[in-house]
Design a protein around this motif. Structure first.
Motif, PDB file in Angstrom:
ATOM      1  N   LEU A 121       0.788  -1.254   0.046  1.00  0.00           N
ATOM      2  CA  LEU A 121      -0.028   0.014  -0.135  1.00  0.00           C
ATOM      3  C   LEU A 121       0.880   1.513   0.159  1.00  0.00           C
ATOM      4  CD1 LEU A 121      -3.318  -1.289   2.275  1.00  0.00           C
ATOM      5  CD2 LEU A 121      -2.792  -1.302   0.128  1.00  0.00           C
ATOM      6  N   GLU A 122       0.493   2.544  -0.161  1.00  0.00           N
ATOM      7  CA  GLU A 122       0.825   3.752  -0.711  1.00  0.00           C
ATOM      8  C   GLU A 122       0.800   4.049   0.869  1.00  0.00           C
ATOM      9  OE1 GLU A 122      -1.357   6.139  -2.705  1.00  0.00           O
ATOM     10  OE2 GLU A 122      -0.519   5.663  -4.210  1.00  0.00           O
ATOM     11  N   GLU A 123       1.276   4.804   1.227  1.00  0.00           N
ATOM     12  CA  GLU A 123       1.557   5.612   2.599  1.00  0.00           C
ATOM     13  C   GLU A 123       0.674   6.706   2.939  1.00  0.00           C
ATOM     14  OE1 GLU A 123       3.089   4.767   5.365  1.00  0.00           O
ATOM     15  OE2 GLU A 123       2.668   6.326   7.000  1.00  0.00           O
ATOM     16  N   GLY A 124      -0.101   6.570   4.053  1.00  0.00           N
ATOM     17  CA  GLY A 124      -1.515   7.415   3.961  1.00  0.00           C
ATOM     18  C   GLY A 124      -2.302   6.871   5.133  1.00  0.00           C
TER      19      GLY A 124
ATOM     20  N   LYS B  61      -9.083   1.420   3.969  1.00  0.00           N
ATOM     21  CA  LYS B  61      -9.942   2.002   2.667  1.00  0.00           C
ATOM     22  C   LYS B  61     -10.018   0.708   1.793  1.00  0.00           C
ATOM     23  CE  LYS B  61      -8.562   7.331   2.255  1.00  0.00           C
ATOM     24  NZ  LYS B  61      -7.573   7.605   2.368  1.00  0.00           N
ATOM     25  N   VAL B  62      -8.511   0.066   1.913  1.00  0.00           N
ATOM     26  CA  VAL B  62      -8.948  -0.978   0.912  1.00  0.00           C
ATOM     27  C   VAL B  62     -10.121  -2.083   1.495  1.00  0.00           C
ATOM     28  CG1 VAL B  62      -6.892  -3.296   0.843  1.00  0.00           C
ATOM     29  CG2 VAL B  62      -6.426  -1.091   0.711  1.00  0.00           C
TER      30      VAL B  62
ATOM     31  N   HIS C 290     -10.599  -0.869  -7.853  1.00  0.00           N
ATOM     32  CA  HIS C 290     -10.743   0.449  -6.674  1.00  0.00           C
ATOM     33  C   HIS C 290      -9.765  -0.231  -5.726  1.00  0.00           C
ATOM     34  CE1 HIS C 290     -13.879   2.045  -3.854  1.00  0.00           C
ATOM     35  NE2 HIS C 290     -12.712   3.165  -4.072  1.00  0.00           N
TER      36      HIS C 290
ATOM     37  N   THR D 218       0.429  -0.678  -4.666  1.00  0.00           N
ATOM     38  CA  THR D 218       1.727   0.152  -5.389  1.00  0.00           C
ATOM     39  C   THR D 218       2.401  -1.244  -6.113  1.00  0.00           C
ATOM     40  OG1 THR D 218       3.138  -0.502  -3.281  1.00  0.00           O
ATOM     41  CG2 THR D 218       3.136   1.911  -3.615  1.00  0.00           C
TER      42      THR D 218
ATOM     43  N   GLU E  18      -6.215   1.467  -6.636  1.00  0.00           N
ATOM     44  CA  GLU E  18      -6.497   3.410  -6.426  1.00  0.00           C
ATOM     45  C   GLU E  18      -5.317   3.554  -5.083  1.00  0.00           C
ATOM     46  OE1 GLU E  18      -9.914   4.520  -5.896  1.00  0.00           O
ATOM     47  OE2 GLU E  18     -10.692   4.804  -7.471  1.00  0.00           O
ATOM     48  N   PHE E  19      -5.550   1.964  -4.235  1.00  0.00           N
ATOM     49  CA  PHE E  19      -4.066   2.645  -3.060  1.00  0.00           C
ATOM     50  C   PHE E  19      -3.121   1.732  -3.371  1.00  0.00           C
ATOM     51  CE2 PHE E  19      -9.219   2.830  -1.842  1.00  0.00           C
ATOM     52  CZ  PHE E  19      -9.043   3.462  -2.079  1.00  0.00           C
TER      53      PHE E  19
ATOM     54  N   VAL F 158      -5.353   3.866   5.195  1.00  0.00           N
ATOM     55  CA  VAL F 158      -4.811   3.331   3.985  1.00  0.00           C
ATOM     56  C   VAL F 158      -5.669   1.569   3.664  1.00  0.00           C
ATOM     57  CG1 VAL F 158      -3.514   2.664   1.242  1.00  0.00           C
ATOM     58  CG2 VAL F 158      -3.179   4.645   3.190  1.00  0.00           C
TER      59      VAL F 158
END
Ligand SMILES: O=C(O)C(=O)C[C@]1(C(=O)O)C=C[C@@H](O)C=C1
Length: 362
Positions: free
Chosen positions: A271-274, A280-281, A342, A348, A345-346, A277
């Protein structure tokens, strides 16, 4: 990027990573994809199947292989990785490897190997594991000073072994422990293994069912070189015969929502950092009413730390993880394709490890 693909083009799917972005590549297989029939344990088609497993003859992994392919030729391998390689090198058609146990939890080594190798999950099998304590004929429980077995087996019998007050020694597999005791004539040692292992290596069973919980289940994955491609016209099919394996309340659920029950899909992603996240996944599945059956995180071996330049605190370092998720849907279903679209989108990195029929029999 959309996952909506014309159904006649639905022959295969593949995810690849390119310079930090995830690209989804759909491509047509020239070869006929594996179908459910390839998995069915009919004596006609499994007699020639060679199945690799880790351990000595009599290991629980061998029993799992024989549960799915009763007529197969089982091929013992020293290490889990050797079983992966045996499939890759075309020495065998399939490998059966433990992935989790109801008492001991996940078998992390196999999660790591799933990522390192390019095999596909084409099925799963759940096996009731009944552990026996065994020693050379004539040896009594009081004479046993040490107990040898696979670390998972030792942890599944924690309570019994503590009561006995013995030294625990880890070896590669349960049946290997029995073989070692027999071939070395060890009179101060016992093994935790299957009753079949006791028979094969001529040991005497001192106690049976010594696992901490009577319902001790290990889930194994079946791996192959080619993926199963669930066909759109087959995706809701559950054989009536199979229904007899389930209780009547479950049967009515199956009949109401056949698709959910028949297939499951395993994926791995980073996953991206944030903030939030992972939340959301998880919501990409929840929003589409897709049930998750397993989530596991593993450190990223090549990149274990994530460095973040936090303006308030300077440089921060976090552990970076791979996430493995199993969910109850087939890749032939648009809502599963949309969920992964979907998720991208989050993510990598995203890879589908396999889409296969769930095993609900023990
Ligand atoms: O040693 C064996 O007999 C195995 O098949 C391995 C294994 C495992 O790795 O979990 C399989 C089933 C039991 O849970 C204990 C050990």
């Amino acid at each position: 990027m959309s996952f909506l693909v014309p159904s006649d083009f639905y022959h295969s799917y593949k995810f690849a990573v390119g310079y930090g972005r995830v690209f989804l590549i759909w491509f047509k297989w020239s070869a006929e994809p594996l179908s459910l029939a390839d998995l069915s344990p009919s004596p006609d088609n499994d007699s020639k199947v060679r199945v690799a497993y880790q351990g000595f003859p009599g290991a629980f992994s061998e029993a799992a292989a024989l549960k799915v392919y009763p007529q197969c030729e089982t091929v013992p391998c020293e290490q889990f990785e050797a079983a992966f390689k045996a499939v890759e090198l075309w020495l065998v058609e399939k490998a059966v490897l433990p992935i989790e146990n109801s008492l001991g939890g996940s078998i992390h080594r196999n999660y790591d190997l799933l990522l390192r190798h390019r095999l596909h999950i084409v099925g799963e099998v759940q096996l009731a594991v009944n552990h026996c304590l065994m020693a050379l004929p004539g040896v009594t429980k009081d004479e046993v000073k040490r107990v040898l077995s696979h670390p998972q087996a030792l942890s599944q019998c924690e309570h019994t072994l503590s009561t006995l007050g013995v030294i625990r020694e880890s070896v590669d597999d349960t049946a290997g422990a029995a073989q070692f005791i027999a071939s070395n004539g060890l009179r101060d040692a016992a093994a935790v293994a299957s009753s079949l292992a006791a028979k094969i290596y001529g040991l005497n069973i001192l106690a049976s069912g010594i696992q901490d919980d009577h319902d001790n289940i290990t889930r194994f994955l079946i791996l192959a070189r080619e993926p199963i491609i669930p066909k759109t016209n087959k995706r809701f099919k559950v054989k009536l015969l199979e229904l007899s394996n389930y209780s009547s309340s479950i049967q009515s659920n199956i009949l109401c929502s056949k698709s959910r029950f028949a297939f499951q899909t395993s994926i791995v992603f980073t996953l991206e950092e944030g903030p939030g996240v992972l939340f959301k996944v998880l919501s990409v599945f929840a929003l589409r009413n897709i049930n998750l059956t397993k989530i596991e995180s593993r450190p990223q071996r090549k990149k274990p730390l994530r460095v973040v330049d936090d303006s308030n605190n300077g440089i921060a370092k976090y552990f970076d993880y791979l996430f493995f998720i199993d969910f109850e849907a087939s890749m032939a279903e648009p809502h599963a394709q949309n969920a992964l679209g979907h998720l991208q989108e989050f993510a990598t990195f995203l890879r589908v490890l396999g889409c296969y029929p769930a095993d609900s029999t023990v």
